[in-house]
Design an enzyme around this catalytic site. Structure first.
Site, PDB file in Angstrom:
ATOM      1  N   TRP A 107      -2.702  -2.488  -1.628  1.00 38.17           N
ATOM      2  CA  TRP A 107      -2.845  -3.885  -1.899  1.00 38.17           C
ATOM      3  C   TRP A 107      -3.502  -5.271  -0.518  1.00 38.17           C
ATOM      4  O   TRP A 107      -3.413  -4.324   0.413  1.00 38.17           O
ATOM      5  CB  TRP A 107      -1.153  -4.610  -1.893  1.00 38.17           C
ATOM      6  CG  TRP A 107      -0.908  -5.390  -1.310  1.00 38.17           C
ATOM      7  CD1 TRP A 107      -0.464  -6.111  -3.521  1.00 38.17           C
ATOM      8  CD2 TRP A 107      -1.117  -6.603  -0.484  1.00 38.17           C
ATOM      9  NE1 TRP A 107      -0.130  -7.551  -2.992  1.00 38.17           N
ATOM     10  CE2 TRP A 107      -0.453  -8.162  -1.681  1.00 38.17           C
ATOM     11  CE3 TRP A 107      -0.937  -7.095   0.286  1.00 38.17           C
ATOM     12  CZ2 TRP A 107       0.115  -9.236  -1.314  1.00 38.17           C
ATOM     13  CZ3 TRP A 107      -0.865  -7.652   1.226  1.00 38.17           C
ATOM     14  CH2 TRP A 107      -0.040  -9.158   0.260  1.00 38.17           C
ATOM     15  N   GLU A 137      16.670 -18.743  -8.334  1.00 32.72           N
ATOM     16  CA  GLU A 137      15.982 -17.234  -8.128  1.00 32.72           C
ATOM     17  C   GLU A 137      15.378 -17.189  -9.653  1.00 32.72           C
ATOM     18  O   GLU A 137      14.860 -16.393 -10.256  1.00 32.72           O
ATOM     19  CB  GLU A 137      17.441 -15.974  -8.566  1.00 32.72           C
ATOM     20  CG  GLU A 137      16.928 -14.516  -8.751  1.00 32.72           C
ATOM     21  CD  GLU A 137      16.655 -14.659  -8.115  1.00 32.72           C
ATOM     22  OE1 GLU A 137      15.714 -13.970  -6.665  1.00 32.72           O
ATOM     23  OE2 GLU A 137      15.312 -13.018  -8.865  1.00 32.72           O
ATOM     24  N   LYS A 191      11.526 -15.647 -10.582  1.00 35.96           N
ATOM     25  CA  LYS A 191      11.619 -14.431 -11.812  1.00 35.96           C
ATOM     26  C   LYS A 191      10.593 -15.200 -12.577  1.00 35.96           C
ATOM     27  O   LYS A 191       9.709 -13.697 -12.893  1.00 35.96           O
ATOM     28  CB  LYS A 191      12.787 -14.188 -12.730  1.00 35.96           C
ATOM     29  CG  LYS A 191      13.793 -12.802 -11.835  1.00 35.96           C
ATOM     30  CD  LYS A 191      13.696 -11.839 -11.610  1.00 35.96           C
ATOM     31  CE  LYS A 191      12.708 -11.299 -11.096  1.00 35.96           C
ATOM     32  NZ  LYS A 191      13.571 -11.724  -9.251  1.00 35.96           N
ATOM     33  N   ASN A 235      -1.145   2.166   5.688  1.00 28.77           N
ATOM     34  CA  ASN A 235      -0.592   0.875   5.647  1.00 28.77           C
ATOM     35  C   ASN A 235      -0.568   0.280   6.653  1.00 28.77           C
ATOM     36  O   ASN A 235       0.366   1.036   7.171  1.00 28.77           O
ATOM     37  CB  ASN A 235       0.785   1.413   4.914  1.00 28.77           C
ATOM     38  CG  ASN A 235       1.640   0.533   4.593  1.00 28.77           C
ATOM     39  OD1 ASN A 235       1.422  -0.844   4.114  1.00 28.77           O
ATOM     40  ND2 ASN A 235       2.623   1.030   4.570  1.00 28.77           N
ATOM     41  N   GLY A 236      -0.551  -0.995   6.538  1.00 28.49           N
ATOM     42  CA  GLY A 236       0.434  -2.363   7.461  1.00 28.49           C
ATOM     43  C   GLY A 236      -1.449  -2.743   8.190  1.00 28.49           C
ATOM     44  O   GLY A 236      -2.453  -3.093   7.279  1.00 28.49           O
ATOM     45  N   CYS A 291       0.483  -1.357  -0.187  1.00 25.31           N
ATOM     46  CA  CYS A 291      -0.206   0.218   0.224  1.00 25.31           C
ATOM     47  C   CYS A 291       0.765   1.383  -0.234  1.00 25.31           C
ATOM     48  O   CYS A 291       2.170   1.083   0.600  1.00 25.31           O
ATOM     49  CB  CYS A 291      -0.986  -0.051   1.315  1.00 25.31           C
ATOM     50  SG  CYS A 291      -1.858  -1.675   1.172  1.00 25.31           S
ATOM     51  N   HIS A 316      16.795 -37.712  -7.872  1.00 27.34           N
ATOM     52  CA  HIS A 316      16.316 -38.277  -7.143  1.00 27.34           C
ATOM     53  C   HIS A 316      14.417 -37.521  -6.943  1.00 27.34           C
ATOM     54  O   HIS A 316      13.937 -38.019  -5.671  1.00 27.34           O
ATOM     55  CB  HIS A 316      16.845 -37.463  -6.003  1.00 27.34           C
ATOM     56  CG  HIS A 316      17.820 -38.127  -5.640  1.00 27.34           C
ATOM     57  ND1 HIS A 316      19.065 -39.017  -5.230  1.00 27.34           N
ATOM     58  CD2 HIS A 316      19.690 -36.791  -5.709  1.00 27.34           C
ATOM     59  CE1 HIS A 316      19.977 -38.493  -5.371  1.00 27.34           C
ATOM     60  NE2 HIS A 316      20.114 -37.633  -5.448  1.00 27.34           N
ATOM     61  N   GLU A 339       6.931 -14.648 -11.248  1.00 28.86           N
ATOM     62  CA  GLU A 339       6.533 -13.916 -10.841  1.00 28.86           C
ATOM     63  C   GLU A 339       5.725 -13.112 -11.870  1.00 28.86           C
ATOM     64  O   GLU A 339       4.625 -12.335 -11.700  1.00 28.86           O
ATOM     65  CB  GLU A 339       7.018 -13.118  -9.944  1.00 28.86           C
ATOM     66  CG  GLU A 339       8.630 -12.400 -10.258  1.00 28.86           C
ATOM     67  CD  GLU A 339       8.797 -11.363  -8.641  1.00 28.86           C
ATOM     68  OE1 GLU A 339       8.147 -11.631  -7.930  1.00 28.86           O
ATOM     69  OE2 GLU A 339      10.015 -11.647  -9.221  1.00 28.86           O
ATOM     70  N   ARG A 364       3.730  -0.376  -4.777  1.00 25.15           N
ATOM     71  CA  ARG A 364       3.581  -1.093  -3.639  1.00 25.15           C
ATOM     72  C   ARG A 364       2.085  -1.644  -3.572  1.00 25.15           C
ATOM     73  O   ARG A 364       1.597  -2.033  -2.151  1.00 25.15           O
ATOM     74  CB  ARG A 364       3.432   0.232  -2.643  1.00 25.15           C
ATOM     75  CG  ARG A 364       4.553   1.027  -2.271  1.00 25.15           C
ATOM     76  CD  ARG A 364       4.723   1.979  -1.293  1.00 25.15           C
ATOM     77  NE  ARG A 364       4.793   1.302  -0.334  1.00 25.15           N
ATOM     78  CZ  ARG A 364       5.613   1.324   0.262  1.00 25.15           C
ATOM     79  NH1 ARG A 364       7.413   1.363   0.018  1.00 25.15           N
ATOM     80  NH2 ARG A 364       5.471   0.407   2.104  1.00 25.15           N
ATOM     81  N   LYS A 417       5.497  -4.675  -4.092  1.00 20.77           N
ATOM     82  CA  LYS A 417       6.989  -4.282  -4.109  1.00 20.77           C
ATOM     83  C   LYS A 417       7.570  -4.720  -2.479  1.00 20.77           C
ATOM     84  O   LYS A 417       8.664  -5.546  -2.229  1.00 20.77           O
ATOM     85  CB  LYS A 417       7.337  -3.235  -4.338  1.00 20.77           C
ATOM     86  CG  LYS A 417       8.738  -3.060  -4.719  1.00 20.77           C
ATOM     87  CD  LYS A 417       9.479  -3.813  -5.650  1.00 20.77           C
ATOM     88  CE  LYS A 417      10.805  -3.869  -6.160  1.00 20.77           C
ATOM     89  NZ  LYS A 417      12.197  -4.833  -6.499  1.00 20.77           N
TER      90      LYS A 417
HETATM   91  O1  M6R Z   1      12.600  -5.680  -0.931  1.00 23.53           O
HETATM   92  P1  M6R Z   1      13.264  -6.792  -0.177  1.00 23.53           P
HETATM   93  O2  M6R Z   1      14.301  -7.128  -0.980  1.00 23.53           O
HETATM   94  O3  M6R Z   1      13.387  -7.457   1.489  1.00 23.53           O
HETATM   95  O4  M6R Z   1      11.771  -7.873  -0.706  1.00 23.53           O
HETATM   96  C1  M6R Z   1      12.161  -9.134  -0.855  1.00 23.53           C
HETATM   97  C2  M6R Z   1      11.365  -9.468  -1.432  1.00 23.53           C
HETATM   98  O5  M6R Z   1      10.009  -9.577  -0.783  1.00 23.53           O
HETATM   99  C3  M6R Z   1      11.656  -9.517  -2.868  1.00 23.53           C
HETATM  100  O6  M6R Z   1      12.581 -10.053  -3.530  1.00 23.53           O
HETATM  101  C4  M6R Z   1      10.894 -10.810  -3.503  1.00 23.53           C
HETATM  102  O7  M6R Z   1      10.604 -11.742  -3.897  1.00 23.53           O
HETATM  103  C5  M6R Z   1      10.382 -10.338  -5.336  1.00 23.53           C
HETATM  104  N1  M6R Z   1       9.455  -9.732  -6.021  1.00 23.53           N
HETATM  105  C6  M6R Z   1      11.496 -11.027  -6.161  1.00 23.53           C
HETATM  106  O8  M6R Z   1      11.423 -10.093  -7.724  1.00 23.53           O
END
Ligand code: M6R
Length: 590
Positions: free
Chosen positions: A73, A468, A472, A99-100, A2, A491, A475, A28, A585
């Site tokens: 959000w 990773e 990517k 926000n929260g 948010c 395995h 998401e 956000r 984000k």
């Molecule tokens: O702001 P941060 O690096 O602490 O965020 C951590 C994760 O939320 C962030 O890396 C998330 O996994 C991304 N969407 C990945 O691309």
């Protein structure tokens, strides 16, 4: 999660300012939006589901010099107009954006309903204006009523409030970020700096447990608990507006992938004294722990290999959300290294709290200067990647890995060697990311865009990069992708490979090269279509994405074409890579 924005001052287009400010906070949260403007003694609220980016700020040009806004959000309550912020009390005189999460909102709501308050939404936020209204029965000081209400809240929050009878903007923070922008003609209060960067680069940070009251001419920070005034410094931020904008690129994600031409070098450009001190702290620590979430967690995992291979030093990685049960191993002499792009991630902050409760020291590796993690850590190293706006983290990851690799080299008393390697790697990335290369990666995305499953394998520091890669691709493109340590496939997961299943092999010129190539051969034998990301071609590859040979920095290089592949897969499948579904984000909830 948010985005909130507020303005009070001499300008009379506060509503339009809020719309434009929120557009810069859309990363956000982007399922609904809303604006409240105080004008002629009434609060006008407009809100809707959908993205703030579709809203024309010209529709908010009515004369108004005090406004708040929100881009959501959803946590409590679905994506509906009723649940969108701002929320108001019964007579619509008090409006709030938040926000929260207020953990005790159900009890508060029950009490308020017994007192005759009626609620329109399913949100936790709606209790805030109603509770302020209750306190306004005991005082006509709006800010005091807000402070009293805050004493009743459990949970994490940052909220802004306004009232028809007051010309002040009141904001409070406990756990979620809030930053003041000091403008020439008024004050801004927002979740993040890009919201007001166009108007001012002078900022003041609210700390947890503080509130701020401003009428546009004056501003007073105070302690939420005691009401005592707190003196704040004004800080000039160094990021430029251009860095925070898309420029010639269609999406932030592609811009940020391309930013890696320079951002790795910026990360390496650390104060050497500080790096030595931190390496010394790791050397002397009784147990070093590395935590992060999502992509940042993969940087931590890669660093486990960096520390082991380069410095022969054992460090313990855990996802921040799993760190709670490690507290038995923490001593006052232990060190927790936290890695985060935003510096606001709730699970990371929780891990820091656990470490601090044991007296351990905390080193933060973050991108956002002035973020909560930066300010709460004992030491901070900034990666200087510049603003990262796309939900998918790209340049922050490579910056984090560069800093961690440099620390590993320093621990091995080879700082200059590490620096040289990383700067050479940076210039190789610069050469690699040329238009023809990017087009080539796009052509691979074109070939596999219809596939519903994708597997990625790696070994050593390329294993966390395989994980990773999966994040990517998942998401932004919503393709089912999974990363594995190459040796683990046989395995179990190898049962999933069918004729034509795309399998990416992350390869380096290193001691595990022969093993990972064998794993790729095993996949090919089951029908896998092998996409090799490697400095050298190999007969097992059906497609070869060439990357420069970067030695111990290979993981930093290998992940970049996968970021581009994920981006193009998303675009070709008609998805918005900057604002993927269900995500936001900065994840400020646990
Ligand atoms: O702001 P941060 O690096 O602490 O965020 C951590 C994760 O939320 C962030 O890396 C998330 O996994 C991304 N969407 C990945 O691309």
């Amino acid at each position: 999660m948010c985005g909130i924005f507020g303005y009070v001052g001499k300008r009379n287009d506060a509503g339009a300012l809020a719309v434009e400010g929120l557009k810069n906070l859309e990363y956000r949260g982007y399922d609904s939006w809303g604006i409240a403007c105080k004008t002629d003694g009434v609060v006008l609220i407009e809100k809707s589901t959908g993205k703030i980016s579709t809203v024309d700020s010209n529709d908010f040009r009515e004369s108004c010099s005090l406004a708040i806004g929100h881009t959501r959000w959803a946590t409590h309550g679905g994506v509906t107009e009723f649940n969108a912020h701002p929320h108001a009390n019964g007579d619509q005189k008090i409006a709030v954006v938040h926000n929260g999460i207020l953990e005790n909102y159900q009890e508060l709501k029950k009490d308020l309903m017994e007192k005759g308050h009626e609620f329109l939404s399913e949100t936790d936020t709606e209790v805030i204006p109603h509770l302020i209204e209750e306190y306004l029965k005991q005082t006509d000081d709006f800010a005091y009523a807000v402070r009293m209400a805050c004493k009743d809240f459990d949970g994490r929050y940052a909220f802004l409030a306004l009232h028809t009878e007051s010309n002040t903007l009141v904001a409070a923070r406990r756990g979620s970020p809030l930053i003041v922008g000091v403008g020439d003609d008024g004050y801004f209060v927002a979740s993040d700096i890009p919201a007001f960067m166009e108007h001012t680069k002078l900022v003041q940070y609210l700390d947890d447990g503080e509130m701020v009251v401003t009428n546009g001419d004056n501003i007073i920070f105070s302690d939420l608990e005691t009401g005592d005034e707190v003196v704040k410094r004004e800080i000039e931020i160094t990021w430029s507006i251009e860095q925070a904008q898309k420029g010639e690129f269609e999406h932030y994600m592609l811009k940020e992938i391309m930013d890696q031409k320079e951002s790795v070098a910026r990360a390496v450009n650390q104060n050497e004294e500080q790096i030595y001190t931190l390496a010394e702290a790791i050397r002397n620590a009784k147990g070093t722990f590395l935590v992060g979430c999502g992509t940042a967690a993969k940087a931590c995992m890669a660093a486990e290999y960096f520390f082991s291979v380069i410095a022969e030093k054992h460090v313990n990685f855990a996802p921040a959300s799993e760190f709670k049960l490690y507290h038995h191993f923490l001593l006052p002499e232990s060190l927790l290294i936290v890695v985060s792009q935003s510096g606001e991630t709730a699970d990371v902050l929780e891990a820091m709290k656990i470490a601090k409760s044991k007296g351990s020291k905390v080193l933060a590796i973050v991108n956002v200067e002035g973020s909560t993690i930066d300010r709460e850590a004992d030491y901070t190293l900034l990666i200087n990647a510049g603003p990262e706006r796309a939900v998918a983290s790209t340049k922050a990851l490579t910056g984090q890995m560069a800093v961690l690799l440099l620390i590993a080299y320093t621990l091995a008393d080879k700082t200059q060697e590490g620096k040289r390697l990383l700067l050479e790697t940076s210039s190789k990335i610069n050469d690699m990311l040329n238009p023809r290369y990017v087009e080539f990666v796009e052509s691979i995305a074109e070939k596999i865009q219809e596939k519903s499953d994708l597997f990625i394998i790696g070994k050593s520091w390329n294993y966390p990069m395989a994980l990773e890669s999966a994040i990517k691709i998942q998401e932004v493109s919503y393709v089912h992708a999974e990363g594995f340590a190459g040796g683990e496939l046989k395995h179990g997961p190898i049962a999933l490979i069918e004729e034509g299943t795309p399998c990416i092999a992350l390869v380096g010129n290193d001691e595990v090269k022969a093993d990972i190539i064998s794993n790729a051969i095993e996949l090919k034998a089951r029908g896998g279509h092998i996409i090799g990301i490697s400095p050298e071609n190999n007969e097992v590859f059906d497609e070869w994405i060439k990357v420069p040979d970067a030695g111990a920095a290979q993981a930093i290089v290998n992940i970049i074409p996968v970021q581009a592949l994920a981006y193009f897969l998303a675009v070709k499948r008609g998805k918005d890579p900057d604002m993927p579904r269900n995500l936001a984000k900065s994840v400020t909830v646990k």
